[in-house]
Design a protein around this motif. Structure first.
Motif, short mmCIF file in Angstrom:
data_model
loop_
_atom_site.label_atom_id
_atom_site.label_comp_id
_atom_site.label_asym_id
_atom_site.label_seq_id
_atom_site.Cartn_x
_atom_site.Cartn_y
_atom_site.Cartn_z
N LYS A 121 0.86 -1.19 0.00
CA LYS A 121 0.00 0.00 0.00
C LYS A 121 0.89 1.24 0.00
O LYS A 121 1.89 1.30 0.72
CB LYS A 121 -0.91 0.01 1.23
CG LYS A 121 -1.95 1.13 1.22
CD LYS A 121 -2.88 1.06 2.42
CE LYS A 121 -3.94 -0.02 2.23
NZ LYS A 121 -4.99 0.02 3.28
N VAL A 122 0.53 2.21 -0.84
CA VAL A 122 1.33 3.43 -0.95
C VAL A 122 0.65 4.56 -0.19
O VAL A 122 -0.51 4.87 -0.41
CB VAL A 122 1.51 3.83 -2.44
CG1 VAL A 122 2.24 5.17 -2.55
CG2 VAL A 122 2.28 2.75 -3.19
N SER A 123 1.41 5.19 0.71
CA SER A 123 0.90 6.31 1.49
C SER A 123 0.92 7.59 0.66
O SER A 123 1.83 7.78 -0.16
CB SER A 123 1.77 6.50 2.74
OG SER A 123 1.58 7.77 3.31
N PRO A 124 -0.05 8.50 0.84
CA PRO A 124 -0.04 9.78 0.12
C PRO A 124 1.21 10.60 0.44
O PRO A 124 1.63 11.44 -0.36
CB PRO A 124 -1.30 10.49 0.63
CG PRO A 124 -2.16 9.41 1.21
CD PRO A 124 -1.22 8.36 1.71
N LYS A 127 4.37 10.83 -2.17
CA LYS A 127 4.24 11.44 -3.50
C LYS A 127 5.35 12.45 -3.81
O LYS A 127 5.91 12.46 -4.90
CB LYS A 127 2.87 12.10 -3.65
CG LYS A 127 2.57 12.55 -5.07
CD LYS A 127 1.15 13.07 -5.19
CE LYS A 127 0.87 13.49 -6.64
NZ LYS A 127 -0.49 14.04 -6.79
N ASP A 352 -3.15 2.20 -3.86
CA ASP A 352 -3.16 3.47 -3.13
C ASP A 352 -3.87 3.29 -1.78
O ASP A 352 -4.30 2.18 -1.42
CB ASP A 352 -3.79 4.59 -3.97
CG ASP A 352 -5.26 4.35 -4.28
OD1 ASP A 352 -5.89 3.51 -3.60
OD2 ASP A 352 -5.79 5.01 -5.20
N ALA A 353 -4.01 4.39 -1.05
CA ALA A 353 -4.59 4.33 0.30
C ALA A 353 -6.01 3.79 0.31
O ALA A 353 -6.47 3.22 1.30
CB ALA A 353 -4.54 5.72 0.93
N LYS A 358 -2.43 0.59 -8.43
CA LYS A 358 -1.51 1.52 -9.06
C LYS A 358 -0.57 0.78 -10.02
O LYS A 358 -0.35 1.20 -11.14
CB LYS A 358 -0.67 2.25 -8.00
CG LYS A 358 -1.45 3.30 -7.21
CD LYS A 358 -0.62 3.90 -6.10
CE LYS A 358 0.50 4.78 -6.61
NZ LYS A 358 0.02 6.06 -7.17
#
Length: 378
Positions: A121-124, A127, A352-353, A358
């Motif tokens: 999972k990618v945290s905002p 970015k 994504d969160a 993605k």
């Protein structure tokens, strides 16, 4: 193709298909011992246009009647030459089949076929720091035999220097899959809060690690009396100006990666590792991550094949107290089966969160860079 210079080689024949290149303006064939003596004279005295016309009508003197040769005749001449060449090469058919059998193989395990796929999972927060990440799992690596582990680690260093452009384009990290608890979080945290256990070191805050490495770099410069530094110290400038540092964290809150500086000691690969989690991160582009991952997987397949073919003796230890109590060659039939099976690459989803996809690697369009060198079972 506009210009072709193959002068001073060992060419004996020139393919007639060269005449089908519509934009070819300049061709240099000088210095080759051509079987067609007329063509050999032409390459030293005639312009490209004349040489291409000669090839277009089939060569070997056919140019004399080129005004009377229609398209069907030309095609017939070309076909004869192709057939002749194929017949000549047919003796190599057995060799080609052998090469195909010996081609490096990998098997792709799709998400749908995997009962427990790993998810990142990618945290905002990431970015603005280092937004791109591509991951996968590779199973079946043989790192026990001889110097297999050292070769693998050396290959990573070379890739970092070469295709990763000294980690400025991207950074590779490899982990022992068995030591990771999913799902993973790709995040950015303040240097004063981020805790990591770097390779060969104790747990430390990222801020203190960077300061420590800076002091070590200064000491290196003084001792060696030069500007260059080695090891992790070379990459410190890549963190300049970053308010937060990128990190990959597992489900237990353990930081397994601090790109572009170091992996974690906790997930370090060892001789007993056969299943690896791979990550490539970049601040530049997603495609760079994919291209580098393609190259890494190809290199792993090459190394595995080399290890199996050379039948090196299994090492007792890799110099650290990290060997398991598993007996060596406890099951010979199982070992033989492992040697024959290709590496398995498991797809890993990056979301994504909100859980939206993605990146999925490897997808159907991935591994194209190395597809000519690999047999991919999808």
């Amino acid at each position: 193709l506009q210009i072709l210079d193959v002068s001073n080689n060992e060419l004996s024949e020139i393919p007639v298909e060269l005449a089908d290149c519509p934009k070819l303006k300049e061709i240099n064939l000088r210095g080759n011992k051509l079987k067609d003596k007329r063509l050999e004279k032409m390459v030293n005295s005639c312009q490209t246009k004349s040489i291409l016309e000669y090839l277009r009508v089939g060569g070997r003197g056919s140019g004399k009647g080129k005004g009377k040769t229609d398209n069907s005749d030309k095609e017939e001449i070309r076909k004869k030459k192709r057939d002749k060449r194929q017949k000549k090469d047919s003796g190599d058919g057995e060799q080609d089949m052998l090469e195909e059998v010996n081609k490096l193989m990998i098997k792709i395990l799709h998400i749908a076929e995997n009962p427990a796929p790993l998810v990142v999972k990618v945290s905002p927060n990431i970015k603005e720091v280092r937004p791109y990440i591509v991951c996968c799992v590779v199973k079946g690596m043989n790192l026990k035999q001889g110097n297999a582990l050292k070769r693998f680690l050396s290959a990573q260093i070379k890739l970092h220097e070469d295709i990763c452009e000294r980690r400025t384009a991207a950074t590779i990290a490899t982990h022992d899959l068995q030591l990771i608890k999913g799902p993973l979080l790709y995040d950015a945290q303040p240097p004063s809060e981020l805790k990591v256990t770097p390779l060969g070191r104790k747990e430390i805050k990222a801020k203190d690690l960077v300061r420590q490495l800076q002091l070590e770099a200064e000491e290196q410069r003084k001792q060696k009396k030069r500007q260059n530094v080695s090891g992790l110290h070379k990459y410190l400038q890549l963190l300049d100006g970053k308010e937060n540092y990128p990190c990959l964290v597992d489900a237990e809150g353990v930081v397994i990666s601090f790109p572009p500086i170091t992996n974690s000691e906790r997930t370090k690969i060892r001789k007993t590792t056969s299943d690896l989690f791979l990550e490539v991160t970049s601040g530049t582009s997603l495609q760079i991550c994919k291209d580098i991952m393609d190259t890494l997987i190809l290199k792993m397949a090459e190394l595995n094949k080399f290890t199996l073919e050379n039948k090196e003796e299994e090492s007792v230890s890799d110099g650290e107290s990290d060997m398991t109590s598993e007996p060596v060659n406890a099951n010979p039939s199982q070992n033989a089966e492992q040697e024959q099976s290709p590496l398995t690459v498991e797809q890993v989803r990056v979301v994504d969160a909100d859980g939206n996809l993605k990146v999925l690697y490897p997808s159907k369009t991935d591994l194209t860079l190395v597809s000519s060198l690999l047999t991919i079972i999808r």
